[in-house]
Enzyme design. Structure first.
Site, PDB file in Angstrom:
ATOM      1  N   TYR A  54     -49.758 -45.757  15.787  1.00  0.00           N
ATOM      2  CA  TYR A  54     -49.613 -44.440  15.148  1.00  0.00           C
ATOM      3  C   TYR A  54     -50.640 -43.430  15.664  1.00  0.00           C
ATOM      4  O   TYR A  54     -50.358 -42.230  15.688  1.00  0.00           O
ATOM      5  CB  TYR A  54     -49.630 -44.567  13.614  1.00  0.00           C
ATOM      6  CG  TYR A  54     -48.329 -45.158  13.117  1.00  0.00           C
ATOM      7  CD1 TYR A  54     -47.172 -44.389  13.106  1.00  0.00           C
ATOM      8  CD2 TYR A  54     -48.242 -46.495  12.729  1.00  0.00           C
ATOM      9  CE1 TYR A  54     -45.960 -44.929  12.698  1.00  0.00           C
ATOM     10  CE2 TYR A  54     -47.032 -47.046  12.318  1.00  0.00           C
ATOM     11  CZ  TYR A  54     -45.891 -46.260  12.300  1.00  0.00           C
ATOM     12  OH  TYR A  54     -44.686 -46.777  11.908  1.00  0.00           O
ATOM     13  N   ARG A  57     -48.902 -41.973  18.533  1.00  0.00           N
ATOM     14  CA  ARG A  57     -47.830 -41.059  18.096  1.00  0.00           C
ATOM     15  C   ARG A  57     -48.451 -39.718  17.675  1.00  0.00           C
ATOM     16  O   ARG A  57     -47.950 -38.655  17.960  1.00  0.00           O
ATOM     17  CB  ARG A  57     -47.061 -41.626  16.889  1.00  0.00           C
ATOM     18  CG  ARG A  57     -46.507 -43.024  17.037  1.00  0.00           C
ATOM     19  CD  ARG A  57     -45.175 -43.016  17.769  1.00  0.00           C
ATOM     20  NE  ARG A  57     -45.313 -42.799  19.188  1.00  0.00           N
ATOM     21  CZ  ARG A  57     -45.767 -43.703  20.074  1.00  0.00           C
ATOM     22  NH1 ARG A  57     -46.154 -44.892  19.679  1.00  0.00           N
ATOM     23  NH2 ARG A  57     -45.852 -43.420  21.357  1.00  0.00           N
ATOM     24  N   ASP A  90     -43.341 -35.854  12.474  1.00  0.00           N
ATOM     25  CA  ASP A  90     -44.119 -34.762  13.079  1.00  0.00           C
ATOM     26  C   ASP A  90     -44.112 -33.525  12.170  1.00  0.00           C
ATOM     27  O   ASP A  90     -43.367 -33.473  11.193  1.00  0.00           O
ATOM     28  CB  ASP A  90     -43.574 -34.435  14.485  1.00  0.00           C
ATOM     29  CG  ASP A  90     -42.179 -33.815  14.463  1.00  0.00           C
ATOM     30  OD1 ASP A  90     -42.000 -32.785  13.790  1.00  0.00           O
ATOM     31  OD2 ASP A  90     -41.267 -34.361  15.131  1.00  0.00           O
ATOM     32  N   HIS A 105     -39.717 -39.863   5.681  1.00  0.00           N
ATOM     33  CA  HIS A 105     -40.380 -41.049   6.243  1.00  0.00           C
ATOM     34  C   HIS A 105     -41.879 -40.869   6.447  1.00  0.00           C
ATOM     35  O   HIS A 105     -42.499 -41.622   7.188  1.00  0.00           O
ATOM     36  CB  HIS A 105     -39.692 -41.452   7.553  1.00  0.00           C
ATOM     37  CG  HIS A 105     -38.282 -41.948   7.343  1.00  0.00           C
ATOM     38  ND1 HIS A 105     -37.339 -42.016   8.341  1.00  0.00           N
ATOM     39  CD2 HIS A 105     -37.663 -42.397   6.220  1.00  0.00           C
ATOM     40  CE1 HIS A 105     -36.199 -42.493   7.843  1.00  0.00           C
ATOM     41  NE2 HIS A 105     -36.366 -42.722   6.554  1.00  0.00           N
ATOM     42  N   THR A 172     -29.875 -37.034  14.828  1.00  0.00           N
ATOM     43  CA  THR A 172     -30.154 -38.346  14.239  1.00  0.00           C
ATOM     44  C   THR A 172     -28.999 -39.294  14.522  1.00  0.00           C
ATOM     45  O   THR A 172     -27.847 -38.883  14.485  1.00  0.00           O
ATOM     46  CB  THR A 172     -30.422 -38.274  12.714  1.00  0.00           C
ATOM     47  OG1 THR A 172     -30.456 -39.610  12.183  1.00  0.00           O
ATOM     48  CG2 THR A 172     -29.373 -37.475  11.965  1.00  0.00           C
ATOM     49  N   SER A 173     -29.335 -40.552  14.797  1.00  0.00           N
ATOM     50  CA  SER A 173     -28.292 -41.547  15.081  1.00  0.00           C
ATOM     51  C   SER A 173     -27.622 -42.007  13.788  1.00  0.00           C
ATOM     52  O   SER A 173     -26.654 -42.760  13.831  1.00  0.00           O
ATOM     53  CB  SER A 173     -28.895 -42.742  15.821  1.00  0.00           C
ATOM     54  OG  SER A 173     -29.881 -43.348  15.015  1.00  0.00           O
TER      55      SER A 173
HETATM   56  N1  APR Z   1     -31.001 -32.672  20.764  1.00  0.00           N
HETATM   57  C1  APR Z   1     -30.342 -33.216  19.694  1.00  0.00           C
HETATM   58  N2  APR Z   1     -30.196 -34.531  19.511  1.00  0.00           N
HETATM   59  C2  APR Z   1     -30.739 -35.351  20.429  1.00  0.00           C
HETATM   60  C3  APR Z   1     -31.450 -34.872  21.555  1.00  0.00           C
HETATM   61  C4  APR Z   1     -31.553 -33.459  21.701  1.00  0.00           C
HETATM   62  N3  APR Z   1     -32.192 -32.910  22.719  1.00  0.00           N
HETATM   63  N4  APR Z   1     -31.872 -35.938  22.275  1.00  0.00           N
HETATM   64  C5  APR Z   1     -31.458 -37.027  21.619  1.00  0.00           C
HETATM   65  N5  APR Z   1     -30.764 -36.686  20.520  1.00  0.00           N
HETATM   66  C6  APR Z   1     -30.123 -37.535  19.505  1.00  0.00           C
HETATM   67  C7  APR Z   1     -29.631 -38.866  20.006  1.00  0.00           C
HETATM   68  O1  APR Z   1     -28.341 -38.724  20.600  1.00  0.00           O
HETATM   69  C8  APR Z   1     -29.589 -39.692  18.720  1.00  0.00           C
HETATM   70  O2  APR Z   1     -28.356 -39.547  18.042  1.00  0.00           O
HETATM   71  O3  APR Z   1     -31.081 -37.848  18.529  1.00  0.00           O
HETATM   72  C9  APR Z   1     -30.725 -39.052  17.892  1.00  0.00           C
HETATM   73  C10 APR Z   1     -31.966 -39.916  17.788  1.00  0.00           C
HETATM   74  O4  APR Z   1     -31.683 -41.087  17.061  1.00  0.00           O
HETATM   75  P1  APR Z   1     -32.848 -42.117  16.682  1.00  0.00           P
HETATM   76  O5  APR Z   1     -33.689 -42.358  17.876  1.00  0.00           O
HETATM   77  O6  APR Z   1     -32.210 -43.269  16.034  1.00  0.00           O
HETATM   78  O7  APR Z   1     -33.738 -41.267  15.657  1.00  0.00           O
HETATM   79  P2  APR Z   1     -33.527 -41.030  14.098  1.00  0.00           P
HETATM   80  O8  APR Z   1     -32.073 -41.010  13.765  1.00  0.00           O
HETATM   81  O9  APR Z   1     -34.338 -39.860  13.721  1.00  0.00           O
HETATM   82  O10 APR Z   1     -34.172 -42.347  13.497  1.00  0.00           O
HETATM   83  C11 APR Z   1     -34.191 -42.529  12.110  1.00  0.00           C
HETATM   84  O11 APR Z   1     -35.477 -44.522  12.355  1.00  0.00           O
HETATM   85  O12 APR Z   1     -37.190 -45.687  13.392  1.00  0.00           O
HETATM   86  C12 APR Z   1     -36.827 -44.976  12.291  1.00  0.00           C
HETATM   87  O13 APR Z   1     -38.251 -43.978  10.759  1.00  0.00           O
HETATM   88  C13 APR Z   1     -37.710 -43.772  12.047  1.00  0.00           C
HETATM   89  O14 APR Z   1     -37.098 -41.648  11.067  1.00  0.00           O
HETATM   90  C14 APR Z   1     -36.741 -42.610  12.042  1.00  0.00           C
HETATM   91  C15 APR Z   1     -35.416 -43.289  11.687  1.00  0.00           C
END
Ligand code: APR
Length: 228
Positions: A54, A57, A90, A105, A172-173
């Site tokens: 962290y 990060r 962040d 989170h 977000t995924s």
């Molecule tokens: N603009 C918009 N979306 C984007 C970009 C971009 N430039 N680049 C990547 N992405 C998308 C990806 O396609 C994906 O769908 O951002 C998403 C990132 O997904 P994750 O890496 O899974 O992140 P997130 O959904 O925020 O994760 C959720 O998981 O590990 C934990 O606590 C952590 O808060 C986090 C949670």
């Protein structure tokens, strides 16, 4: 009264600020094992390793700047009551100037007592070190919600989502629950938008317009439409 615009953000909105996402190729969970750095068990096993993860990060976040996507959300405040609910740790939404930001989170810029969750501190400098203690004498931990922990802000977030007039999802995924279930609390009839360059699994959500673009392109475009 201004319409309520609820925006649910994930790592993708900060990707173009140089902060790595988690599950994209080259993402953090490819490089690190969640079980070694982001669970209560990891903390019990190796505090130094977790703190180091962290601290790195945090350093990255402190060096990053908000991008066009963060700024577009600030501009939307001219016309809307914008409430951001972010999974991100962040502070780029705040630094861009957004007024209402709820972190599901946790926050990388803060530390917390490891025996009393109500003792939360702003970190001075870049690091939490072994031996840094709360006022009750326990080691400080990152103010982060780890896998396997409760999400204390989830109920508050769900109530905000229920009152939305417009709902936007960015970067977000939708892979991590309970956060990913937030959109299910938003009313069925309202307009919903999803901005992400990749395909995200959002089956069964009514009125959803998918904008398959990076946040820095898609969000300013959507914002200028909504501000018309
Ligand atoms: N603009 C918009 N979306 C984007 C970009 C971009 N430039 N680049 C990547 N992405 C998308 C990806 O396609 C994906 O769908 O951002 C998403 C990132 O997904 P994750 O890496 O899974 O992140 P997130 O959904 O925020 O994760 C959720 O998981 O590990 C934990 O606590 C952590 O808060 C986090 C949670």
């Amino acid at each position: 009264m201004k319409q309520k615009l609820v925006v649910f953000t994930g790592a993708g909105i900060s990707a173009e600020s140089g902060i790595k996402t988690f599950r994209d190729s080259g993402g953090l969970w490819e490089e690190f094992d969640i079980n070694e750095v982001a669970t209560p068990q990891a903390w019990e096993k190796n505090q130094a390793l977790v703190l180091d993860f962290y601290n790195k990060r945090r350093k990255q976040v402190l060096e990053a700047q908000p991008n066009n996507a963060h700024t577009a959300l600030v501009e939307l405040e001219q016309k809307y009551d914008v409430q951001i609910i972010t999974q991100n740790i962040d502070d780029l939404h705040e630094r861009a100037g957004s007024k209402k930001v709820l972190h599901l989170h946790g926050e990388i810029t803060k530390s917390r007592s490891s025996i009393d969750d109500s003792l939360i501190y702003r970190i001075k400098g870049e690091e939490i070190r072994l031996g840094d203690k709360c006022e009750k004498g326990s080691q400080l931990r990152p103010h982060i919600v780890w896998f396997g922990e409760m999400v204390p802000m989830m109920d508050v977030a769900n109530i905000i989502a229920e009152k939305a007039d417009i709902f936007i999802v960015v970067g977000t995924s939708m892979a991590v629950y309970p956060a990913a279930g937030l959109i299910d609390y938003s009313p069925d009839g309202i307009p919903k938008y999803l901005i992400d360059p990749s395909d995200v699994n959002v089956n069964g959500i009514a009125n959803l317009k998918v904008i398959k673009e990076k946040a820095s392109i898609g969000l300013p475009k959507l914002a200028s439409e909504l501000l018309k």
